[in-house]
Design a protein around this motif. Sequence first.
Motif, PDB file in Angstrom:
ATOM      1  N   GLU A  41      58.123 -49.343 -20.210  1.00  0.00           N
ATOM      2  CA  GLU A  41      57.697 -48.226 -21.055  1.00  0.00           C
ATOM      3  C   GLU A  41      58.515 -48.097 -22.321  1.00  0.00           C
ATOM      4  OE1 GLU A  41      57.465 -44.676 -18.775  1.00  0.00           O
ATOM      5  OE2 GLU A  41      55.879 -45.516 -17.517  1.00  0.00           O
ATOM      6  N   GLN A  42      59.789 -48.451 -22.224  1.00  0.00           N
ATOM      7  CA  GLN A  42      60.636 -48.231 -23.403  1.00  0.00           C
ATOM      8  C   GLN A  42      61.300 -49.526 -23.841  1.00  0.00           C
ATOM      9  OE1 GLN A  42      63.458 -45.104 -22.804  1.00  0.00           O
ATOM     10  NE2 GLN A  42      63.502 -44.629 -24.979  1.00  0.00           N
ATOM     11  N   ILE A  43      60.985 -49.940 -25.062  1.00  0.00           N
ATOM     12  CA  ILE A  43      61.555 -51.183 -25.588  1.00  0.00           C
ATOM     13  C   ILE A  43      62.158 -50.893 -26.960  1.00  0.00           C
ATOM     14  CG2 ILE A  43      61.090 -53.578 -26.262  1.00  0.00           C
ATOM     15  CD1 ILE A  43      58.563 -53.500 -24.494  1.00  0.00           C
ATOM     16  N   SER A  44      63.394 -51.368 -27.159  1.00  0.00           N
ATOM     17  CA  SER A  44      64.010 -51.319 -28.484  1.00  0.00           C
ATOM     18  C   SER A  44      64.298 -52.753 -28.897  1.00  0.00           C
ATOM     19  CB  SER A  44      65.329 -50.543 -28.462  1.00  0.00           C
ATOM     20  OG  SER A  44      65.116 -49.223 -28.031  1.00  0.00           O
ATOM     21  N   LEU A  45      64.057 -53.038 -30.164  1.00  0.00           N
ATOM     22  CA  LEU A  45      64.295 -54.382 -30.685  1.00  0.00           C
ATOM     23  C   LEU A  45      65.515 -54.342 -31.598  1.00  0.00           C
ATOM     24  CD1 LEU A  45      63.495 -57.278 -31.567  1.00  0.00           C
ATOM     25  CD2 LEU A  45      61.918 -56.229 -33.196  1.00  0.00           C
ATOM     26  N   LEU A  46      66.480 -55.229 -31.334  1.00  0.00           N
ATOM     27  CA  LEU A  46      67.647 -55.332 -32.217  1.00  0.00           C
ATOM     28  C   LEU A  46      67.606 -56.702 -32.880  1.00  0.00           C
ATOM     29  CD1 LEU A  46      68.538 -53.096 -30.093  1.00  0.00           C
ATOM     30  CD2 LEU A  46      70.866 -53.841 -30.533  1.00  0.00           C
ATOM     31  N   CYS A  47      67.413 -56.743 -34.208  1.00  0.00           N
ATOM     32  CA  CYS A  47      67.471 -58.040 -34.889  1.00  0.00           C
ATOM     33  C   CYS A  47      68.370 -57.871 -36.104  1.00  0.00           C
ATOM     34  CB  CYS A  47      66.101 -58.571 -35.245  1.00  0.00           C
ATOM     35  SG  CYS A  47      65.178 -57.561 -36.334  1.00  0.00           S
ATOM     36  N   ILE A  48      69.145 -58.898 -36.398  1.00  0.00           N
ATOM     37  CA  ILE A  48      70.137 -58.743 -37.473  1.00  0.00           C
ATOM     38  C   ILE A  48      69.450 -58.824 -38.837  1.00  0.00           C
ATOM     39  CG2 ILE A  48      72.228 -59.745 -38.502  1.00  0.00           C
ATOM     40  CD1 ILE A  48      73.181 -60.356 -35.647  1.00  0.00           C
ATOM     41  N   ILE A  49      68.655 -59.869 -39.066  1.00  0.00           N
ATOM     42  CA  ILE A  49      67.921 -59.948 -40.339  1.00  0.00           C
ATOM     43  C   ILE A  49      66.426 -59.987 -40.045  1.00  0.00           C
ATOM     44  CG2 ILE A  49      67.518 -61.241 -42.475  1.00  0.00           C
ATOM     45  CD1 ILE A  49      70.311 -62.231 -42.403  1.00  0.00           C
ATOM     46  N   ALA A  50      65.703 -59.061 -40.641  1.00  0.00           N
ATOM     47  CA  ALA A  50      64.240 -59.047 -40.524  1.00  0.00           C
ATOM     48  C   ALA A  50      63.646 -59.329 -41.893  1.00  0.00           C
ATOM     49  CB  ALA A  50      63.768 -57.686 -40.021  1.00  0.00           C
ATOM     50  N   ALA A  51      62.561 -60.106 -41.911  1.00  0.00           N
ATOM     51  CA  ALA A  51      61.832 -60.342 -43.167  1.00  0.00           C
ATOM     52  C   ALA A  51      60.666 -59.356 -43.199  1.00  0.00           C
ATOM     53  CB  ALA A  51      61.323 -61.774 -43.201  1.00  0.00           C
ATOM     54  N   ARG A  52      60.456 -58.791 -44.371  1.00  0.00           N
ATOM     55  CA  ARG A  52      59.441 -57.733 -44.475  1.00  0.00           C
ATOM     56  C   ARG A  52      58.063 -58.153 -43.938  1.00  0.00           C
ATOM     57  NH1 ARG A  52      59.430 -53.059 -47.171  1.00  0.00           N
ATOM     58  NH2 ARG A  52      61.249 -53.578 -48.424  1.00  0.00           N
ATOM     59  N   PRO A  53      57.556 -59.382 -44.263  1.00  0.00           N
ATOM     60  CA  PRO A  53      56.196 -59.707 -43.772  1.00  0.00           C
ATOM     61  C   PRO A  53      56.110 -59.697 -42.240  1.00  0.00           C
ATOM     62  CG  PRO A  53      56.968 -61.364 -45.352  1.00  0.00           C
ATOM     63  CD  PRO A  53      58.125 -60.462 -45.092  1.00  0.00           C
ATOM     64  N   GLY A  54      57.125 -60.254 -41.582  1.00  0.00           N
ATOM     65  CA  GLY A  54      57.112 -60.292 -40.106  1.00  0.00           C
ATOM     66  C   GLY A  54      57.308 -58.911 -39.514  1.00  0.00           C
ATOM     67  N   LEU A  55      58.193 -58.144 -40.126  1.00  0.00           N
ATOM     68  CA  LEU A  55      58.470 -56.800 -39.602  1.00  0.00           C
ATOM     69  C   LEU A  55      57.209 -55.930 -39.692  1.00  0.00           C
ATOM     70  CD1 LEU A  55      60.525 -54.803 -38.473  1.00  0.00           C
ATOM     71  CD2 LEU A  55      61.260 -54.308 -40.811  1.00  0.00           C
ATOM     72  N   GLU A  56      56.473 -56.076 -40.787  1.00  0.00           N
ATOM     73  CA  GLU A  56      55.238 -55.284 -40.934  1.00  0.00           C
ATOM     74  C   GLU A  56      54.258 -55.600 -39.801  1.00  0.00           C
ATOM     75  OE1 GLU A  56      53.963 -56.098 -44.930  1.00  0.00           O
ATOM     76  OE2 GLU A  56      55.251 -54.510 -45.766  1.00  0.00           O
TER      77      GLU A  56
END
Length: 215
Positions: free
Chosen positions: A159-174
Motif C-alpha cells: 500500500e505504501q511505497i516511497s522512491l528514493l533516487c539520487i538523480i532523476a531526469a525530468r522526462p522519466g520522473l514525469e
Amino acid sequence: MRKVEELPQVRVFDHPLIQHKVTHLRMKETSTKEFRELTSEIAMLMTYEACRSLPLQEIEIETPICKTTGKVLAGKKLALVPILRAGLGMVEGVMNMVPSARVGHIGLYRDPETLEAVEYYCKFPQDISERHVFLLDPMLATGGSILASLEFLKKRNIEQISLLCIIAARPGLEKVVEAHPDVDIYCAALDEELNDHAYIVPGLGDAGDRLFGTK
Ligand code: PRP
Ligand code: URA
C-alpha cells in the motif's frame, strides 16, 4: 500538468550537505571508493526526510529520574528494495538510519538497444505487503526500470511505497509521477534531459559501473 518539483508527492532536496555531496558524486575524477561513500551518505541524509511521515506510538518508560511516556516507531518496520545493481549502493546508508528494515531485491538491467528494463532476479521478504517499501535506485533516466519495479511491487498489494533516487531526469520522473501518483518520490537532484543513449545530462555517468569499478 504542474512542474514535477511542485507536486506534493515529489521532494527535490535543497539541503546544502546533499547538494555538496551530489556535486562530488558527479565529478568524473571521483574515485570508486569515494563514489561508494558519497552514495551511501546521500542515501542516509535522504532517509531522514523520507521517514518524516512514519507513524509513532506512545509507550511508557522509566528514566533514572521518574516514569514518563515517549514515542517510538509503530507497526511493522520498513522494507528496502534496491534495484540491482546500483540500488545496492544506497542500502547501507538507509540501513544506518533504520537498522531493522528488511531487504528485498529486484534485478533489472536496461537493454542497451531497446532501453527496456529486463528482469533477472526478484526476491522479497514474505510479509512485504504489510510493510512500507523504500524503493532505491540512484538513477531515474527514462523511468523504465522504476516503472517495471513499481509494477512488481504493486502486484504484491503493497500500500505504501516511497522512491528514493539520487538523480532523476525530468522526462522519466514525469512518466513515473503520471503512472503512480500515490508514490512519494525523494530525489537529491533533478536534471533536465537525456542524451541519445538515454544517459542523464549532466548526470554522473553509469552509476553501477562507478559504484563497482566495472569500467
Ligand atoms: C541504471 C540505473 C537504473 C537505470 C535507470 O541501471 O541504476 O536502474 O539504469 O535507467 P532508466 O530510468 O532508463 O530505466 P542499469 O540498467 O545500467 O543496470 P546496472 O545498475 O546493473 O548497471
Ligand atoms: N543509468 C545510469 O547509470 N546513468 C544514467 O545516466 C542513465 C541510466
